[in-house]
Scaffold this motif. Structure first.
Motif, PDB file in Angstrom:
ATOM      1  N   THR A 145       6.955  -6.391  -3.521  1.00  0.00           N
ATOM      2  CA  THR A 145       7.213  -7.971  -3.395  1.00  0.00           C
ATOM      3  C   THR A 145       8.527  -8.328  -3.785  1.00  0.00           C
ATOM      4  OG1 THR A 145       6.046  -8.179  -5.441  1.00  0.00           O
ATOM      5  CG2 THR A 145       4.598  -8.245  -3.581  1.00  0.00           C
ATOM      6  N   HIS A 146       9.298  -7.505  -4.248  1.00  0.00           N
ATOM      7  CA  HIS A 146      10.579  -7.999  -4.702  1.00  0.00           C
ATOM      8  C   HIS A 146      11.715  -7.462  -3.964  1.00  0.00           C
ATOM      9  CE1 HIS A 146       7.920  -8.896  -8.141  1.00  0.00           C
ATOM     10  NE2 HIS A 146       8.734  -9.905  -8.351  1.00  0.00           N
ATOM     11  N   PRO A 147      12.825  -7.775  -3.746  1.00  0.00           N
ATOM     12  CA  PRO A 147      14.166  -7.230  -3.135  1.00  0.00           C
ATOM     13  C   PRO A 147      14.244  -5.916  -3.796  1.00  0.00           C
ATOM     14  CG  PRO A 147      14.472  -9.741  -3.531  1.00  0.00           C
ATOM     15  CD  PRO A 147      13.339  -9.106  -4.383  1.00  0.00           C
ATOM     16  N   LEU A 148      14.954  -5.033  -3.126  1.00  0.00           N
ATOM     17  CA  LEU A 148      14.939  -3.608  -3.552  1.00  0.00           C
ATOM     18  C   LEU A 148      16.369  -3.738  -4.404  1.00  0.00           C
ATOM     19  CD1 LEU A 148      14.011  -0.790  -3.298  1.00  0.00           C
ATOM     20  CD2 LEU A 148      15.081  -0.224  -1.341  1.00  0.00           C
ATOM     21  N   SER A 149      17.336  -4.393  -3.978  1.00  0.00           N
ATOM     22  CA  SER A 149      18.405  -4.555  -4.730  1.00  0.00           C
ATOM     23  C   SER A 149      18.142  -4.783  -6.109  1.00  0.00           C
ATOM     24  CB  SER A 149      19.553  -5.292  -4.171  1.00  0.00           C
ATOM     25  OG  SER A 149      18.938  -6.577  -4.007  1.00  0.00           O
ATOM     26  N   ARG A 150      17.620  -5.650  -6.401  1.00  0.00           N
ATOM     27  CA  ARG A 150      17.140  -6.261  -7.775  1.00  0.00           C
ATOM     28  C   ARG A 150      16.293  -5.342  -8.585  1.00  0.00           C
ATOM     29  NH1 ARG A 150      15.079 -12.599  -6.891  1.00  0.00           N
ATOM     30  NH2 ARG A 150      16.916 -13.189  -5.702  1.00  0.00           N
ATOM     31  N   GLN A 151      15.639  -4.775  -7.788  1.00  0.00           N
ATOM     32  CA  GLN A 151      14.708  -3.545  -8.425  1.00  0.00           C
ATOM     33  C   GLN A 151      15.560  -2.257  -9.064  1.00  0.00           C
ATOM     34  OE1 GLN A 151      10.893  -2.371  -6.850  1.00  0.00           O
ATOM     35  NE2 GLN A 151      11.286  -3.648  -5.205  1.00  0.00           N
ATOM     36  N   LEU A 152      16.762  -2.091  -8.272  1.00  0.00           N
ATOM     37  CA  LEU A 152      17.718  -1.025  -8.644  1.00  0.00           C
ATOM     38  C   LEU A 152      18.572  -1.779  -9.898  1.00  0.00           C
ATOM     39  CD1 LEU A 152      19.059   0.242  -5.490  1.00  0.00           C
ATOM     40  CD2 LEU A 152      17.436   1.272  -6.816  1.00  0.00           C
ATOM     41  N   ASP A 153      18.733  -2.838  -9.942  1.00  0.00           N
ATOM     42  CA  ASP A 153      19.273  -3.555 -11.018  1.00  0.00           C
ATOM     43  C   ASP A 153      18.455  -3.565 -12.349  1.00  0.00           C
ATOM     44  OD1 ASP A 153      21.772  -4.252  -9.572  1.00  0.00           O
ATOM     45  OD2 ASP A 153      20.994  -6.169  -9.168  1.00  0.00           O
ATOM     46  N   TYR A 154      17.147  -3.674 -12.021  1.00  0.00           N
ATOM     47  CA  TYR A 154      16.390  -3.496 -13.269  1.00  0.00           C
ATOM     48  C   TYR A 154      16.197  -2.362 -13.886  1.00  0.00           C
ATOM     49  CZ  TYR A 154      11.759  -3.683 -15.714  1.00  0.00           C
ATOM     50  OH  TYR A 154      10.850  -3.565 -16.493  1.00  0.00           O
ATOM     51  N   ALA A 155      16.422  -1.235 -12.839  1.00  0.00           N
ATOM     52  CA  ALA A 155      16.229   0.317 -13.316  1.00  0.00           C
ATOM     53  C   ALA A 155      17.424   0.571 -13.993  1.00  0.00           C
ATOM     54  CB  ALA A 155      16.127   1.118 -12.197  1.00  0.00           C
ATOM     55  N   ARG A 156      18.679   0.046 -13.628  1.00  0.00           N
ATOM     56  CA  ARG A 156      20.016   0.384 -14.333  1.00  0.00           C
ATOM     57  C   ARG A 156      19.922  -0.355 -15.676  1.00  0.00           C
ATOM     58  NH1 ARG A 156      25.076  -1.329 -11.227  1.00  0.00           N
ATOM     59  NH2 ARG A 156      24.043  -3.188 -11.186  1.00  0.00           N
ATOM     60  N   GLU A 157      19.417  -1.696 -15.705  1.00  0.00           N
ATOM     61  CA  GLU A 157      19.467  -2.521 -17.126  1.00  0.00           C
ATOM     62  C   GLU A 157      18.539  -1.819 -17.891  1.00  0.00           C
ATOM     63  OE1 GLU A 157      18.531  -6.292 -15.581  1.00  0.00           O
ATOM     64  OE2 GLU A 157      20.466  -6.851 -14.677  1.00  0.00           O
ATOM     65  N   HIS A 158      17.281  -1.360 -17.710  1.00  0.00           N
ATOM     66  CA  HIS A 158      16.477  -0.790 -18.535  1.00  0.00           C
ATOM     67  C   HIS A 158      16.694   0.643 -18.816  1.00  0.00           C
ATOM     68  CE1 HIS A 158      14.622  -4.755 -17.511  1.00  0.00           C
ATOM     69  NE2 HIS A 158      14.145  -4.623 -18.814  1.00  0.00           N
ATOM     70  N   TYR A 159      17.537   1.217 -18.263  1.00  0.00           N
ATOM     71  CA  TYR A 159      17.621   2.980 -18.281  1.00  0.00           C
ATOM     72  C   TYR A 159      18.214   3.282 -19.729  1.00  0.00           C
ATOM     73  CZ  TYR A 159      19.700   7.343 -17.277  1.00  0.00           C
ATOM     74  OH  TYR A 159      19.784   8.559 -17.212  1.00  0.00           O
ATOM     75  N   ASP A 160      16.956   4.296 -20.182  1.00  0.00           N
ATOM     76  CA  ASP A 160      16.984   4.762 -21.255  1.00  0.00           C
ATOM     77  C   ASP A 160      17.632   6.276 -21.284  1.00  0.00           C
ATOM     78  OD1 ASP A 160      17.027   5.851 -24.044  1.00  0.00           O
ATOM     79  OD2 ASP A 160      14.772   5.025 -24.330  1.00  0.00           O
ATOM     80  N   PRO A 161      19.014   6.697 -21.526  1.00  0.00           N
ATOM     81  CA  PRO A 161      19.425   7.979 -21.436  1.00  0.00           C
ATOM     82  C   PRO A 161      18.950   8.736 -22.001  1.00  0.00           C
ATOM     83  CG  PRO A 161      21.147   6.395 -22.402  1.00  0.00           C
ATOM     84  CD  PRO A 161      19.966   5.492 -22.062  1.00  0.00           C
ATOM     85  N   ASP A 162      18.236   8.656 -23.273  1.00  0.00           N
ATOM     86  CA  ASP A 162      17.955   9.703 -24.464  1.00  0.00           C
ATOM     87  C   ASP A 162      16.541  10.037 -23.778  1.00  0.00           C
ATOM     88  OD1 ASP A 162      20.205   9.531 -25.993  1.00  0.00           O
ATOM     89  OD2 ASP A 162      19.247   8.036 -27.272  1.00  0.00           O
ATOM     90  N   ALA A 163      15.922   9.121 -23.299  1.00  0.00           N
ATOM     91  CA  ALA A 163      14.312   9.427 -22.901  1.00  0.00           C
ATOM     92  C   ALA A 163      14.429  10.205 -21.700  1.00  0.00           C
ATOM     93  CB  ALA A 163      13.559   8.057 -22.451  1.00  0.00           C
ATOM     94  N   TYR A 164      15.440  10.039 -20.740  1.00  0.00           N
ATOM     95  CA  TYR A 164      15.682  10.979 -19.703  1.00  0.00           C
ATOM     96  C   TYR A 164      16.168  12.147 -19.762  1.00  0.00           C
ATOM     97  CZ  TYR A 164      14.585   6.959 -16.360  1.00  0.00           C
ATOM     98  OH  TYR A 164      13.937   5.862 -15.746  1.00  0.00           O
ATOM     99  N   ARG A 165      17.049  12.051 -20.676  1.00  0.00           N
ATOM    100  CA  ARG A 165      17.606  13.399 -21.068  1.00  0.00           C
ATOM    101  C   ARG A 165      16.316  14.620 -21.830  1.00  0.00           C
ATOM    102  NH1 ARG A 165      22.698  11.056 -22.622  1.00  0.00           N
ATOM    103  NH2 ARG A 165      21.667  10.349 -24.780  1.00  0.00           N
ATOM    104  N   ALA A 166      15.543  13.719 -22.557  1.00  0.00           N
ATOM    105  CA  ALA A 166      14.203  14.479 -23.055  1.00  0.00           C
ATOM    106  C   ALA A 166      13.731  15.079 -22.038  1.00  0.00           C
ATOM    107  CB  ALA A 166      13.633  13.638 -24.121  1.00  0.00           C
ATOM    108  N   ILE A 167      13.276  14.374 -20.796  1.00  0.00           N
ATOM    109  CA  ILE A 167      12.663  14.739 -19.745  1.00  0.00           C
ATOM    110  C   ILE A 167      13.313  15.953 -19.020  1.00  0.00           C
ATOM    111  CG2 ILE A 167      11.802  14.436 -17.157  1.00  0.00           C
ATOM    112  CD1 ILE A 167      10.942  11.778 -18.725  1.00  0.00           C
ATOM    113  N   ALA A 168      14.577  15.944 -18.807  1.00  0.00           N
ATOM    114  CA  ALA A 168      15.446  16.812 -18.161  1.00  0.00           C
ATOM    115  C   ALA A 168      15.629  18.231 -19.047  1.00  0.00           C
ATOM    116  CB  ALA A 168      16.797  16.192 -17.899  1.00  0.00           C
TER     117      ALA A 168
END
Length: 393
Positions: free
Chosen positions: A306-329
């Motif tokens: 229900t939301h524009p895809l470009s805004r969702q990508l912006d949301y993902a970038r704004e809420h990106y937690d590099p430490d959390a992703y590195r722990a998964i990687a």
């Protein structure tokens, strides 16, 4: 033994470790598999010596390398099995058994009757040992944790991100968005009729977006390149560039600014690359809930209808937690940087040969070809280089 294009790509980092040893003659065979279309072209591109399967099963070998199980019991010689993906995420197909095993780790993948077929099972992470103990304890004595070649190649190449972006001819400020899909009913591709129009409508190159579709080679093998292109061409006036299954996807992942993914290995590897991820699909009932892929699905934002895809990508970038992703990687490989040395040691032990007197190097990934400015016709750039016709090769 190469079952599919994906299996061949996974094995390439392994048999390259034998490249400079004049004592060893490496030969290839196309193993039986429902998705082995394109394997012969993959091997021809390597200029490899390919022997027919019927001849392969009549010979004796000092070492056999495989990333799949079909036909493994028919070959004679010490066999090394490797996983053909990351994180052991997918569960085996539903059947008569009450409990589904983790794909690649169950008895059906490792045993023939009451016999464990491989001489060695090369695993990526120590966590895999616990899974193996539960799904096929008979194989624990032959299991060895060696790490993950793709993890090491990506880690070695992360510093080359700007080089890859220049090779792709991305302009300053352009955002490369990779839409990654595994294969099967639970994949993003199986619901592409809902996702693709939104990608084309919301991620316009005029607004600085460069979207590209990265499909599992089994999609091309299962349907044929013509059919895949035909389905995609019906999406509207503008088409989405499709990365050839013959191309190395890893430099694109490093160069990407966002990934829209599912429960495939590529989405999990994206967690290494410092790139925001949005999950388009994640069929939880078909995924090992203890896997790093399941942890990624719980962390990454889910695609909204229900939301524009470009805004969702912006949301993902704004809420990106590099430490959390590195722990998964970090759960992809428990032996970062050591795959080549550990895997070579394992192979030479089975060969009963001394290893070459030099450290095996982890090479950076090669530069990719350029992204097309607009999707070309099947007779143009779709037939060459990074963006291919769609045939698995």
């Amino acid at each position: 033994m190469v079952h599919t294009v994906v299996y061949g790509q996974r094995l390439q980092d392994v048999f390259e470790l034998l490249r400079s040893d004049l004592r060893i003659h490496v030969r290839f065979t196309v193993a039986p598999h429902a998705f082995n279309s394109g394997v012969r072209a993959f091997l021809e591109a390597l200029d490899a010596q390919v022997i027919p399967w019927a001849q392969a099963v009549s010979g004796d070998y000092d070492l056999i390398l495989a990333a799949g199980s079909q036909g493994q019991e028919q070959l004679r010689g010490p066999l090394v099995r490797l996983p053909h993906g990351a994180g052991h995420m997918k569960l085996s197909r539903p059947g008569d058994v009450v409990r589904r095993s983790v794909g690649g780790l169950g008895r059906d993948y490792l045993m023939w009757g009451d016999r464990v077929v491989p001489a060695a099972f090369a695993l990526a992470h120590r966590e895999d040992l616990a899974l193996l103990a539960e799904s096929c304890p008979e194989a624990l004595p032959i299991a060895e944790v060696v790490g993950d070649a793709t993890y090491d190649r990506i880690a070695r190449s992360l510093a080359l991100r700007e080089d890859y972006r220049r090779a792709l001819r991305l302009e300053e400020g352009e955002r490369l968005v990779l839409i990654c899909s595994t294969w099967g009913r639970g994949s993003s591709f199986n619901r592409l009729e809902a996702l693709l129009p939104r990608v084309l409508a919301d991620l316009d190159p005029a607004d600085g977006f460069r979207p590209a579709l990265l499909l599992h080679p089994n999609v091309f093998s299962g349907h044929g390149g013509w059919q895949v292109r035909a389905w995609l061409s019906g999406a509207g006036r503008r088409e989405l560039p499709v990365v050839s299954p013959a191309a190395d996807w890893r430099p694109l992942m490093i160069a990407a600014d966002a990934v829209i993914g599912d429960h495939g290995s590529l989405t999990l590897y994206a967690a290494m690359c410092g790139v925001p991820i949005v999950m388009a699909r994640f069929p939880g009932q078909d995924v090992n809930r203890h896997s790093p892929g399941a942890a990624l699905a719980a962390l990454a934002p889910a695609l909204s209808l229900t939301h524009p895809l470009s805004r969702q990508l912006d949301y993902a970038r704004e809420h990106y937690d590099p430490d959390a992703y590195r722990a998964i990687a970090a759960r992809i490989s428990s032996e970062p940087g050591h795959f080549n040395s550990r895997m070579r040691r394992l192979m030479y032990r089975l060969l009963e040969l001394g290893e070459p007197a030099h450290e095996p190097e982890t090479e950076p990934l090669p530069l990719p070809g350029p992204l097309p400015l607009a999707p070309p016709s099947p007779g143009g750039l779709f037939g060459n280089g990074l963006f291919g016709k769609g045939e698995a090769s």
